[in-house]
Design an enzyme around this catalytic site. Structure first.
Site, short mmCIF file in Angstrom:
data_model
loop_
_atom_site.label_atom_id
_atom_site.label_comp_id
_atom_site.label_asym_id
_atom_site.label_seq_id
_atom_site.Cartn_x
_atom_site.Cartn_y
_atom_site.Cartn_z
N LYS A 73 0.99 -1.00 0.10
CA LYS A 73 -0.09 0.01 0.07
C LYS A 73 0.96 1.35 -0.02
O LYS A 73 1.74 1.18 0.83
CB LYS A 73 -0.99 0.01 1.29
CG LYS A 73 -2.02 1.05 1.26
CD LYS A 73 -2.90 0.91 2.76
CE LYS A 73 -4.04 1.80 2.61
NZ LYS A 73 -5.04 1.78 3.66
N SER A 147 -9.67 1.62 3.07
CA SER A 147 -8.95 2.38 2.15
C SER A 147 -7.83 1.46 1.48
O SER A 147 -7.33 2.03 0.28
CB SER A 147 -8.02 3.42 2.88
OG SER A 147 -7.02 2.89 3.95
N SER A 171 -9.78 -0.64 7.28
CA SER A 171 -9.26 -0.78 5.57
C SER A 171 -8.59 -2.10 5.52
O SER A 171 -8.24 -2.19 4.29
CB SER A 171 -8.11 0.51 5.64
OG SER A 171 -8.80 1.59 6.09
#
Length: 604
Positions: A73, A147, A171
């Site tokens: 990420k 997210s 997330s």
């Protein structure tokens, strides 16, 4: 030839057979299709060569993740890669790897790119990025969840077998539920956050996405460890349980699915499966969980997000939705912040008292799913719906595991999440293994099933237990009355023991039925004329192991035994003096190959 939808095990076997080489990753990565906006940056040929060069200088047998590609990420640092948190104005080139990335690379894994996310990890939908909305892996019209959207999609579509996300409010779980994969949200402080751009530093964790719990746990076992550079790192306690022991799982007594009948039916199926696995399903009042969940974005906790972002970039550089959210912090004072913490502590204590009564709490990972168009028409309220059953978890210092559940009639996945007390990660993982074995759906978007790649002989995740840095359990081989279904097995299960392996000793052991023991017990002895003997390997919480040792009566004891695979484990053994002629201590039953077979002849 490298293929998509490979698990870690598939990659390892391909390397072992010589079907592919490390340098084949260059072409593999060059062919990645980014139509779903999962990637912010895909590794260049040079970035790949630099990693391959380091790995090539080592023996593959010494690297548990040799040549395994993974995604990271883009709020987590990877040396030589840009870190942006999906905000171009905050871009910098990372000089060193995040702590957990460094551990994975040291184990042989290769970063093939940085994945897309809701800007500064502020969102649960996967649409709040200047790089475009990340689309669902099953239907591109729908949201991916966020997210950690790009990381989840890259795993669900089989581009990488695992990827790193983060989780503050869900997330690392919501995108797992929307894409039929596993999302492991660890206890705060177990995995270091050094090298992570924080969202809410008090409550951030780095999470793991994988197709299977077995491989998510394998990755976690490599990443874990105390980091003195991380102010919030914590030492893993030796008292941590390795399995569920109460036989009770809580569910909310009232659930909101926002009119989604498919999600309602999916959770009903989850309850049925849980009951078939032998658990009592207990509805509980959920008000205290809801109250704590509401505080994350509707109280001064949003000030943490503002602090993290304002220290990096001017708010004018943010997406309007991100700016709107963090600007709420301007409405709160330091007094409000202290009041919020006092309230959090009070509610968390009440939640802890509830959780003590159950092995876990099962909730829908998300109550529903929306199209990207529906989300963009109502971005705030529909985002908040995604966090209905996730927001409270880190605030209450809980561990969680998002698992696949069903593919609904609309063709979209509906996942469930199991939540437990802090440091119950291993117990959750071992339960997750049983849960995935009971599913009849594929892994991610692939055609593989969990049953086809996992042993049904074990209720534990053996690769995890063999990791030397995790000290929460001790392996113990049992040979007689402690075997599954035998009279003394409760001495293991009552202490949170979990069966990891059914196997045999190496050749060179004899088994004796001891005279006068109640209940009947055998004695295992190393002998030059011996044979292989049936055993079970159990994992006992380290803090409870001494209790078992204290209960072992003479002439039995605890020693070391070699297994058929050449490994050595703690085991029940027997003093040799018992078998001297003057003691007449037992009858040689080695020919039966194990205690269970011998007992069967007595009952026939």
């Amino acid at each position: 030839m490298m293929q998509t939808n490979w698990t870690i095990d598939d990659w390892q076997q391909a390397y072992d057979r010589g079907d592919c080489q490390l340098t084949d990753l260059i072409d593999y990565v060059a062919q990645i299709n980014n139509d779903n906006n999962a990637w912010i940056a895909i590794a260049t040929e040079q970035q790949l060569h630099e990693q391959i060069k380091v790995i090539s200088a080592q023996k593959s047998a010494d690297l548990p993740l040799y040549g395994i590609p993974f995604g990271v990420k883009d709020n987590i640092d990877v040396a030589g890669f840009d870190t942006t948190a999906a905000c171009p104005a905050s871009l910098y080139v990372a000089e060193k790897d995040a702590y957990v990335v460094a551990k994975l690379k040291a184990a042989g894994a290769i970063v093939i790119g940085k994945t897309n996310l809701d800007q500064f990890a502020t969102g649960l939908v996967g649409t709040r990025s200047p790089h475009g909305a990340v689309s669902n892996s099953f239907d591109a019209k729908y949201i991916s969840g966020g997210s950690s959207s790009g990381s989840a999609i890259s795993v669900a579509n089989g581009v990488v077998p695992f990827a790193l996300g983060t989780d503050t409010a869900g997330s690392g779980r919501v995108p797992a539920g929307h894409n039929n994969i596993v999302g492991l949200k660890p206890t705060k402080g177990w995995l270091s956050t050094t090298g992570l751009i924080p969202a809410c530093q008090l409550h951030d964790v780095i999470s793991i996405f994988a197709l299977t719990i077995k491989e998510a746990w394998q990755v976690a076992s490599i990443m874990q460890g105390y980091d003195e550079q991380d102010s919030y790192s914590r030492t893993h306690p030796k008292t941590a349980p390795v399995a569920f022991s109460l036989g009770r799982v809580a569910i909310p007594n009232s659930l909101e699915f926002y009119g989604d009948n498919h999600s309602t039916q999916a959770f009903e199926q989850a309850i049925e499966r849980l009951e078939k696995l032998g658990y009592d399903v207990c509805p509980i009042d959920f008000d205290v969980f809801d109250e704590l969940a509401d505080a994350l974005y509707n109280d001064s906790w949003v000030s943490e997000r503002a602090f993290a972002i304002d220290n990096r970039v001017n708010r004018d550089a943010l997406l309007p939705i991100t700016r709107q959210i963090i600007s709420q912090a301007d409405n709160y004072s330091a007094v409000d912040a202290m009041a919020a913490e006092y309230s959090r502590a009070k509610l968390s204590r009440r939640i802890d008292q509830i959780m003590t009564q159950f092995d876990a709490l099962m909730v829908p990972t998300a109550p529903t799913i929306y199209t990207i168009e529906e989300l963009e028409a109502d971005p705030l309220s529909k985002n908040s719906h995604m966090g209905a059953y996730t927001n409270f978890v880190n605030l209450a210092d809980l561990s969680a595991l998002a698992l696949p559940n069903v593919i609904a009639e609309d063709g979209l996945p509906r996942g469930v999440t199991f939540i437990a007390k802090a440091w119950h990660d291993e117990a959750l993982a071992n339960f997750g293994h049983r849960w995935q074995l009971a599913l009849d759906i594929p892994l991610g978007t692939s055609n593989q099933s969990y049953q086809s790649i996992s042993s049904t002989e074990s209720s534990a995740l053996i690769p995890l237990q063999d990791t030397p840095n995790i000290n929460s359990s001790i392996k113990l081989a049992v040979v007689g009355a402690h075997l599954s279904g035998m009279p003394l097995n409760y001495q293991l299960t009552d202490r949170g023991g979990v069966l990891a392996q059914k196997t045999q000793t190496a050749d060179g052991y004899k088994l004796f039925a001891l005279s006068g023991s109640t209940p009947a017990k055998p004695g295992l002895q190393c002998h030059i004329e011996g044979s292989a003997i049936e055993v079970e390997v159990w994992h006992i919480p380290t803090a409870r192991f001494g209790e078992i040792v204290n209960e072992v009566p003479a002439p039995l004891g605890i020693g070391n035994v070699e297994l058929s695979d050449g490994s050595w484990v703690n085991s029940f053994i027997c003093e040799g003096y018992v078998f001297e002629p003057e003691f007449n201590g037992g009858t040689d039953i080695t020919e039966f190959g194990g205690w269970r077979a011998y007992i069967a002849t007595l009952n026939s």
